[in-house]
Design an enzyme around this catalytic site. Structure first.
Site, short mmCIF file in Angstrom:
data_model
loop_
_atom_site.label_atom_id
_atom_site.label_comp_id
_atom_site.label_asym_id
_atom_site.label_seq_id
_atom_site.Cartn_x
_atom_site.Cartn_y
_atom_site.Cartn_z
N LYS A 178 0.82 -1.21 0.00
CA LYS A 178 0.00 0.00 0.00
C LYS A 178 0.85 1.27 0.00
CE LYS A 178 -1.91 0.87 3.93
NZ LYS A 178 -1.22 2.10 4.41
N THR A 179 1.85 1.32 0.90
CA THR A 179 2.67 2.53 0.98
C THR A 179 3.41 2.78 -0.32
OG1 THR A 179 2.95 2.18 3.36
CG2 THR A 179 4.48 3.69 2.30
N GLN A 183 -9.34 -3.49 8.38
CA GLN A 183 -8.36 -2.97 9.33
C GLN A 183 -8.85 -1.70 10.02
OE1 GLN A 183 -4.05 -3.48 8.09
NE2 GLN A 183 -5.00 -3.87 6.10
N ASP A 217 -4.52 8.17 3.14
CA ASP A 217 -4.17 6.80 3.52
C ASP A 217 -5.01 6.41 4.74
OD1 ASP A 217 -2.89 4.38 3.48
OD2 ASP A 217 -1.04 5.12 4.41
#
Length: 725
Positions: A41-42, A253, A222
């Site tokens: 993701k990052t 999450q 994010d």
């Protein structure tokens, strides 16, 4: 428009999977990236930001928002490496709002030099508000009031809104209104205010909203699943016209509902933005197949989620292990011995972590680590900034920036001791409040000082000290800290206190080092910028890499991290899923969020995952029989290594807790025996188990709870039925 070279753009797209590349190259229009754990993701967010800056816009027009200082720093560093980060804004929601409110303080109708009140400061103001409302702190504790006010603000309710909606909670509404009045007088904002004030300003000031959307033409958020009502509104308003919002996250999450996060924000993204592009990142690059299978099975039982299939090309790896222990001491000792053995065999301590649901579980683990000689760090960044010596320094800085900050002023007026006693402080406070002026303004008032006798000289000296320190506001944070710590007298006061490894003096040095690291990353930052950074620190910001230490942290703090070896302790009912004391029916507990929290912890593990529970655990000073977590029963049996069903309890390997005494008439203690407890009154023994070391007893009290105790330490007495009167 900014166009990078073909070679540069190719570099940005190199080593990306097809879904990752699809997310990176998308330019205009809303985009939802559903990113499973360990899916890169990052990398996708940073490459997308860089790709936008290299192809369709200037870095100045890109805004990337995340949730912790640590995550923002990592994202900023990655973008800088890509060569297009200069001028790009990468920060947390709170940091963004603090900065914008200072820039546009006149439009927000607040003073530019406002200070940010942390939880401790906030409760002090709430305590005063309770007193001014002539209410009892026993009935309205500052902690419970703070929670209610924060809940209201997270729902975008003002004090007036709350009063209108809470006709049955008039006293709470009065406290809320008084608290807001006191904050305004002290020129202070709490954490929630930063978000709420900015969201309100954007909604009410269309000119400013348009200016900011023109500035931030592409917004990347994010961890979108963790946004609350104010953050959601800020993101929506900043992208209202262009619709250039990229939301990255994972409903599975979402673990911050207790502080206002709303999972519906990500679940309803496609409704909010019809026609939005959705990209699913489902390949996991972190965990073994067995770890991923166990975590995926667990989370699949949740209903409020977006379906996705997690998969990995990694090895199968060892089975996920369930460790059953007699009690919390054995659990801690067993894990400590295993970790000690792993490190003796060459394992890197930095790659090992122990997670727990509540901080109170860390104590026995720390004790076991100390006995085993294991070096460890605890992710408690907030705790460092809550140390007395650190808060003393920060209070000086806050008063220098904002003299109206009464909480900070009262903390330092006699720190170090300078002969200004409580009676003098009370007189000064009363005079200031009677005059409707900040206390600092009265410290130089001749008429006020004339009424406090001999202490007037000391008060004048303190005022002169603060004014002599104030010019350092213009200095870089490290040099300003050095000067203030030395000239305030704090260095001399704390010199030599505490042990060598954790003395107040050494902590002051660590504070200066933290400021120096911040200044290095932000060369043009001011002391006010650093104060904002320090006020918004989180627990995960205290996790250091490459220090040769095992990491202990809560499951909430573990979000965004990864370790080759992970232990999750305390998988028991009341701990995971968590139940508050006295909450026997689970009211107020979101089991889906608790399952998501367990899922987050599991997916931090790369190679090895151990889940442990104890048959008995001491909580709130009482040893109770436990029930293992239902989450354990939801795991796929084929991927889990269970303890032998008939194995005897392992021999205790830790230092024994000093044994208490059984009652002399223990033979007469049986099921149905009537007993009395000093707090709970009369009760009946429902079960009794005599072990080799301890005797455990369950008691059902009349009209009260059912409690489990170690009889040797329980304050129980057997009574006859004719003694009940």
């Amino acid at each position: 428009m900014r166009i990078g070279t073909d070679a540069h753009i190719d570099d940005l797209l190199a080593d990306l999977s097809d879904p990752q590349r699809e997310a990176v190259v998308h330019t205009d229009g809303p985009l939802l990236i559903l990113a499973g754990p360990g899916s890169g993701k990052t990398r996708v967010v940073t490459r997308r930001a860089a790709h936008l800056a290299a192809t369709v816009t200037e870095p100045y027009h890109v805004l990337a928002i995340t949730f912790t200082n640590k995550a923002a720093k990592e994202m900023r560093e990655r973008i800088d490496v890509l060569g297009v980060g200069a001028g790009m804004t990468v920060c947390t929601f709170h940091a963004l709002c603090a900065k914008l409110l200072r820039w546009h303080h006149d439009r927000a109708e607040i003073a530019k030099n406002f200070t940010i009140f942390d939880t401790d400061d906030r409760r002090k103001v709430i305590k005063r508000a309770i007193e001014e409302c002539d209410l009892s702190p026993t009935n309205y504790s500052p902690a419970s009031v703070e929670h209610e006010i924060s809940r209201a603000k997270n729902a975008m309710l003002t004090a007036a809104d709350y009063a209108a909606q809470a006709a049955d909670r008039r006293a709470m509404a009065r406290i809320f209104q008084c608290y807001e009045k006191l904050l305004a007088e002290m020129n202070g904002l709490d954490f929630d205010d930063l978000l709420v004030r900015m969201a309100t300003l954007l909604a009410e000031d269309e000119e400013l909203r348009g200016e900011l959307e023109h500035r931030f033409r592409y917004v990347l958020v994010d961890e979108y699943q963790d946004t609350n009502a104010a953050q959601y509104r800020i993101a929506r308003l900043l992208t209202r016209d262009r619709q250039n919002l990229c939301a990255t996250g994972d409903p599975d999450q979402s673990i911050y509902g207790w502080r206002g996060a709303d999972i519906e924000n990500i679940l309803s993204f496609e409704r909010d933005y019809p026609g939005a592009k959705v990209v699913r990142l489902e390949e996991n690059y972190r965990s073994t197949k067995r770890i991923l299978a166990v975590a995926d099975r667990l989370i699949s039982l949740n209903v409020r989620r977006k379906a996705k299939s997690l998969w990995t090309k990694n090895d199968d790896g060892p089975s996920v292990r369930v460790l059953e222990c007699e009690d919390g001491n054995e659990e801690a000792t067993t894990i400590a011995e295993e970790i000690a053995e792993k490190t003796r065999c060459g394992a890197d301590p930095d790659g090992i972590a122990v997670f727990y649901r509540v901080n109170s579980l860390s104590r026995v683990i720390e004790e076991a680590f100390l006995r085993a000689g294991i070096r460890y760090q605890i992710a408690r960044g907030v705790e460092f900034y809550n140390r007395k010596e650190i808060k003393d320094v920060l209070a000086y800085l806050r008063v220098m920036v904002n003299p109206a900050d009464e909480v900070a002023l009262l903390r330092i007026i006699n720190t170090p001791p300078r002969g200004i006693g409580d009676t003098t402080i009370e007189r000064l406070t009363d005079r200031a409040r009677s005059a409707g002026r900040p206390i600092f303004d009265t410290l130089s008032d001749d008429q006020t000082l004339a009424g406090i006798g001999r202490s007037a000289v000391k008060v004048r000296q303190f005022t002169e000290l603060v004014r002599s320190l104030s010019p350092t506001i213009a200095s870089p944070a490290p040099s300003a800290l050095e000067f203030v710590i030395s000239h305030s007298g704090l260095r001399a006061m704390y010199k030599g206190e505490g042990d060598a490894d954790d003395s107040p003096s050494r902590n002051l040095d660590e504070l200066i080092s933290a400021a120096a690291a911040f200044q290095e990353d932000n060369p043009v930052a001011t002391l006010v910028d650093w104060l904002e950074y320090a006020a918004l620190v989180s627990d995960v910001d205290a996790v250091h890499e490459g220090v040769g230490m095992v990491t202990l942290m809560t499951l909430h703090a573990a979000k965004g991290l990864e370790f080759p070896t992970v232990y999750i302790v305390g998988l028991e009912e009341r701990l995971l899923p968590f139940r508050r004391f006295g909450d026997d029916n689970g009211a107020g507990t979101d089991d889906e969020e608790e399952r998501r929290l367990c899922f987050v912890g599991m997916t931090r593990a790369k190679k090895e995952l151990t889940l442990s529970h104890a048959r008995y655990r001491m909580l709130r000073g009482v040893t109770q029989r436990t029930v293992r977590s239902p989450f354990l029963d939801e795991l796929p049996q084929e991927c889990v290594e269970w303890p032998e069903a008939d194995r005897p309890s392992p021999k205790r390997r830790h230092q024994a807790v000093p044994s208490g005494q059984l009652p002399d008439d223990i033979e007469e203690w049986t099921i149905g025996t009537l007993v009395r407890h000093p707090q709970h009154g009369l009760g009946l023994i429902m079960s009794i188990h005599r072990g080799t070391r301890r005797t455990h007893v369950d008691v059902q009290f009349e009209g009260g709870p059912r409690c489990s105790w170690v009889l040797e330490f329980a304050d129980l007495e057997r009574v006859g039925f004719d003694d009940c009167g």
